[in-house]
Each structure stands twice: as structure tokens, then as C-alpha cells.
Write an enzyme that holds these catalytic residues in place. Sequence first.
Site, PDB file in Angstrom:
ATOM      1  N   LEU A   8       0.812  -1.218   0.000  1.00  0.00           N
ATOM      2  CA  LEU A   8       0.000   0.000   0.000  1.00  0.00           C
ATOM      3  C   LEU A   8       0.849   1.274   0.000  1.00  0.00           C
ATOM      4  O   LEU A   8       1.948   1.301   0.555  1.00  0.00           O
ATOM      5  CB  LEU A   8      -0.942  -0.004   1.210  1.00  0.00           C
ATOM      6  CG  LEU A   8      -1.896  -1.203   1.278  1.00  0.00           C
ATOM      7  CD1 LEU A   8      -2.767  -1.110   2.531  1.00  0.00           C
ATOM      8  CD2 LEU A   8      -2.780  -1.303   0.041  1.00  0.00           C
ATOM      9  N   HIS A   9       0.300   2.298  -0.623  1.00  0.00           N
ATOM     10  CA  HIS A   9       0.966   3.602  -0.710  1.00  0.00           C
ATOM     11  C   HIS A   9      -0.101   4.689  -0.606  1.00  0.00           C
ATOM     12  O   HIS A   9      -1.284   4.381  -0.421  1.00  0.00           O
ATOM     13  CB  HIS A   9       1.765   3.699  -2.016  1.00  0.00           C
ATOM     14  CG  HIS A   9       0.977   3.311  -3.231  1.00  0.00           C
ATOM     15  ND1 HIS A   9      -0.061   4.068  -3.719  1.00  0.00           N
ATOM     16  CD2 HIS A   9       1.057   2.221  -4.052  1.00  0.00           C
ATOM     17  CE1 HIS A   9      -0.571   3.484  -4.787  1.00  0.00           C
ATOM     18  NE2 HIS A   9       0.076   2.350  -5.005  1.00  0.00           N
ATOM     19  N   HIS A  34      -3.486   4.321  -2.481  1.00  0.00           N
ATOM     20  CA  HIS A  34      -4.498   3.490  -1.823  1.00  0.00           C
ATOM     21  C   HIS A  34      -5.135   4.260  -0.655  1.00  0.00           C
ATOM     22  O   HIS A  34      -6.352   4.197  -0.448  1.00  0.00           O
ATOM     23  CB  HIS A  34      -3.873   2.210  -1.252  1.00  0.00           C
ATOM     24  CG  HIS A  34      -3.261   1.304  -2.289  1.00  0.00           C
ATOM     25  ND1 HIS A  34      -1.912   1.093  -2.381  1.00  0.00           N
ATOM     26  CD2 HIS A  34      -3.829   0.547  -3.261  1.00  0.00           C
ATOM     27  CE1 HIS A  34      -1.668   0.230  -3.367  1.00  0.00           C
ATOM     28  NE2 HIS A  34      -2.808  -0.112  -3.915  1.00  0.00           N
ATOM     29  N   LYS A  91      -5.943   6.003 -11.907  1.00  0.00           N
ATOM     30  CA  LYS A  91      -4.646   5.552 -12.429  1.00  0.00           C
ATOM     31  C   LYS A  91      -4.838   4.330 -13.345  1.00  0.00           C
ATOM     32  O   LYS A  91      -4.167   4.178 -14.345  1.00  0.00           O
ATOM     33  CB  LYS A  91      -3.753   5.206 -11.242  1.00  0.00           C
ATOM     34  CG  LYS A  91      -2.732   4.164 -11.519  1.00  0.00           C
ATOM     35  CD  LYS A  91      -1.349   4.633 -11.208  1.00  0.00           C
ATOM     36  CE  LYS A  91      -0.317   3.727 -11.789  1.00  0.00           C
ATOM     37  NZ  LYS A  91      -0.528   2.315 -11.527  1.00  0.00           N
ATOM     38  N   VAL A 136      -2.916   9.697  -7.435  1.00  0.00           N
ATOM     39  CA  VAL A 136      -2.002  10.353  -6.488  1.00  0.00           C
ATOM     40  C   VAL A 136      -0.584  10.171  -7.006  1.00  0.00           C
ATOM     41  O   VAL A 136      -0.194   9.074  -7.415  1.00  0.00           O
ATOM     42  CB  VAL A 136      -2.151   9.747  -5.071  1.00  0.00           C
ATOM     43  CG1 VAL A 136      -1.125  10.330  -4.118  1.00  0.00           C
ATOM     44  CG2 VAL A 136      -3.564   9.989  -4.540  1.00  0.00           C
ATOM     45  N   SER A 152       2.570   3.709  -7.355  1.00  0.00           N
ATOM     46  CA  SER A 152       2.233   2.341  -7.750  1.00  0.00           C
ATOM     47  C   SER A 152       3.030   1.386  -6.865  1.00  0.00           C
ATOM     48  O   SER A 152       4.187   1.674  -6.532  1.00  0.00           O
ATOM     49  CB  SER A 152       2.628   2.132  -9.216  1.00  0.00           C
ATOM     50  OG  SER A 152       2.677   0.754  -9.507  1.00  0.00           O
TER      51      SER A 152
HETATM   52  P1  AMP Z   1      -3.779  -2.181  -6.753  1.00  0.00           P
HETATM   53  O1  AMP Z   1      -3.403  -2.511  -5.357  1.00  0.00           O
HETATM   54  O2  AMP Z   1      -2.633  -1.684  -7.584  1.00  0.00           O
HETATM   55  O3  AMP Z   1      -4.599  -3.243  -7.426  1.00  0.00           O
HETATM   56  O4  AMP Z   1      -4.734  -0.912  -6.653  1.00  0.00           O
HETATM   57  C1  AMP Z   1      -5.881  -0.908  -5.856  1.00  0.00           C
HETATM   58  C2  AMP Z   1      -6.681   0.326  -6.168  1.00  0.00           C
HETATM   59  O5  AMP Z   1      -5.894   1.483  -5.891  1.00  0.00           O
HETATM   60  C3  AMP Z   1      -7.088   0.417  -7.648  1.00  0.00           C
HETATM   61  O6  AMP Z   1      -8.408   0.917  -7.738  1.00  0.00           O
HETATM   62  C4  AMP Z   1      -6.097   1.396  -8.205  1.00  0.00           C
HETATM   63  O7  AMP Z   1      -6.557   2.104  -9.337  1.00  0.00           O
HETATM   64  C5  AMP Z   1      -5.901   2.333  -7.022  1.00  0.00           C
HETATM   65  N1  AMP Z   1      -4.629   3.043  -7.144  1.00  0.00           N
HETATM   66  C6  AMP Z   1      -3.407   2.494  -7.353  1.00  0.00           C
HETATM   67  N2  AMP Z   1      -2.470   3.458  -7.461  1.00  0.00           N
HETATM   68  C7  AMP Z   1      -3.132   4.649  -7.328  1.00  0.00           C
HETATM   69  C8  AMP Z   1      -2.725   6.013  -7.344  1.00  0.00           C
HETATM   70  N3  AMP Z   1      -1.459   6.375  -7.541  1.00  0.00           N
HETATM   71  N4  AMP Z   1      -3.667   6.956  -7.169  1.00  0.00           N
HETATM   72  C9  AMP Z   1      -4.968   6.610  -6.984  1.00  0.00           C
HETATM   73  N5  AMP Z   1      -5.414   5.348  -6.945  1.00  0.00           N
HETATM   74  C10 AMP Z   1      -4.513   4.380  -7.123  1.00  0.00           C
END
Ligand code: AMP
Length: 279
Positions: A33-34, A37, A149, A176, A185
Site C-alpha cells: 500500500l501507498h 491506496h 490511475k 495520487v 504504484s
Molecule cells: P492495486 O493494489 O494496484 O490493485 O490498486 C488498488 C486500487 O488502488 C485500484 O483501484 C487502483 O486504481 C488504485 N490506485 C493504485 N495506485 C493509485 C494512485 N497512484 N492513485 C490513486 N489510486 C490508485
Amino acid sequence: MKQISTEKDLSTALASSIKSKKTIGFVPTMGALHRGHISLIETCKKQCDTTIVSIFVNPTQFNDKKDFERYPRTIDNDLALLKKAGVDFVFLPNEKLIYPKPDKRKFNFGKLDQLLEGKHRPGHFNGVAQVVSRLLEMIKPDKLFLGQKDFQQVMVIRELIKQLKSPVKVVVCPTVRDDENLAMSSRNANLSDEEYDEATFIPIWLEEVKKLATRYKVSQIKARIETLIARREIMKLDYFEICDTETLEPIKEFSETDQAVALIAVFVGKTRLIDNVLM
Ligand code: AMP
């Protein structure tokens, strides 16, 4: 914050929310997570009474097994971040819980699944649809929070929800970026210092694309970006397209009425990064 890893615990946890007519907001993630999220979680907390976050690295959406293995996993740090963010429930299913038997379902998203990520990562969106449909079935949230994103993913999930006839409302949150403007990411953790510095060109190029759009044709802008990336030694362009935001089909010319989005996927070393900008 309560940790949940069985279906029984999940129903018990959600039952109290449902009984007291609390709205349930859901943020699905693959962990590592960042701040991206966390921004989804903050929006969810503002809009819903109960916030549930899932962490599950879904094997069926990885068309490359090595990519699945390389995907960063930082569960202790994730749990600390979620607790600090004030999440009510964190759902940590194992593979057996999501897929009690191999998921053979084939979804049909038409063109949406044949363009961009769909074309370059065959089977990826089918896997996304499998896991999201399972999670929605188990959690039955009122609202689902997704990041812009993953622009195409939002469109696929909206279509999935339509096909499932699910009443869940989708809330899309802005991308973000870090201090260098790189879209946050989980995959950024896999970048070396040199690769990170290279990756920071991506948002610079996307901003340039926005400026060029007032003076140049789509084909000229595409050629410019392709040339710029070809010059970078450790980068390899997967795709760069300027598309209609409604259909996601590549456009040939800008129009006064239809909105366009520029989408890019680039390998920086072995790490594949995606980003997009509305024009
Ligand atoms: P993930 O863990 O990469 O599958 O992402 C989970 C959720 O977080 C998804 O809906 C992504 O689009 C969102 N997400 C990932 N990176 C970002 C970011 N930099 N800004 C906003 N939402 C994000």
C-alpha cells in the site's frame, strides 16, 4: 481494525453494519500500500459508515507468472498503514476462499478487452473481473472505490457491474503522484534508483502531450512520444495511445466535443508502469 480471513468472520462483521443500516464502502487492493491506496480509503471513510479494504494478490489477473512472483508483498507495513488510516475491516482472503475451485468463467467486455491493457496483457481483465465479482458477491458493498490511475480497469469494472446487475456505486478517485509527479504504484518499489529517475520522465511526457494537443495532430504527438522513449536505454514502450474517454478507442483527430485521454504503458527495466492523463 478487525482482520478477517474467513467467510464466516466476514458475514459476522458485515451483519452488524447491515443491521444498523450503515453504508459499506469497499476498497479492493493487492497490497504493498501507498498514498494512492490511502486516498481511496480517505474518500471511502468520508462517504460511507463502514470501510472495508481487501488485500489479495490475485493470480488470475497476471498473464506473466514471473510478474506475479515479483509483485511486492509488504503485509506488516500494510496493516500498520490501514490501522493508522482508521479502516474498520481488512479482508485478507487466501486463494482457496476466493477460488474454492478453479474459476473457468469467461467474461465478454467486447472491444474494451481488446485494446491497450487488454491487448497487451491477454486475460488480464478476465482475471480482474473474476476477483472483483467474487469480492462484490462476498462483501456486497454500497460503494466501490477505484483509482483513475487504472483508467481502463475502471471502465471494465463498470461494465462488469452492469453485466452482474449489481447495485454497487462506483467512485473514481484521482491519481495520487509522488514528489516527482510519478504516479504512485506498488510496482515502483521494484525500481532501482536509476530506473526511478528514468520513470519520472513519464509524467513529464504526459504533461507535454497535453500542451502539444493544442497545436499538433494525434499522429504527430504519438510519433514524438515514441521517438523520445526510443532514445531511453532502459525503457521500452508497450503502448502510447490517445483515446476517446467514452469508448477507449484510439482517436485520429481531436474533437471539440469529445474528451480524450492519453494512456501509456512502459517497461522501465523489468518493471511495467502505466499512467494516463485527461486532455
Ligand atoms: P492495486 O493494489 O494496484 O490493485 O490498486 C488498488 C486500487 O488502488 C485500484 O483501484 C487502483 O486504481 C488504485 N490506485 C493504485 N495506485 C493509485 C494512485 N497512484 N492513485 C490513486 N489510486 C490508485
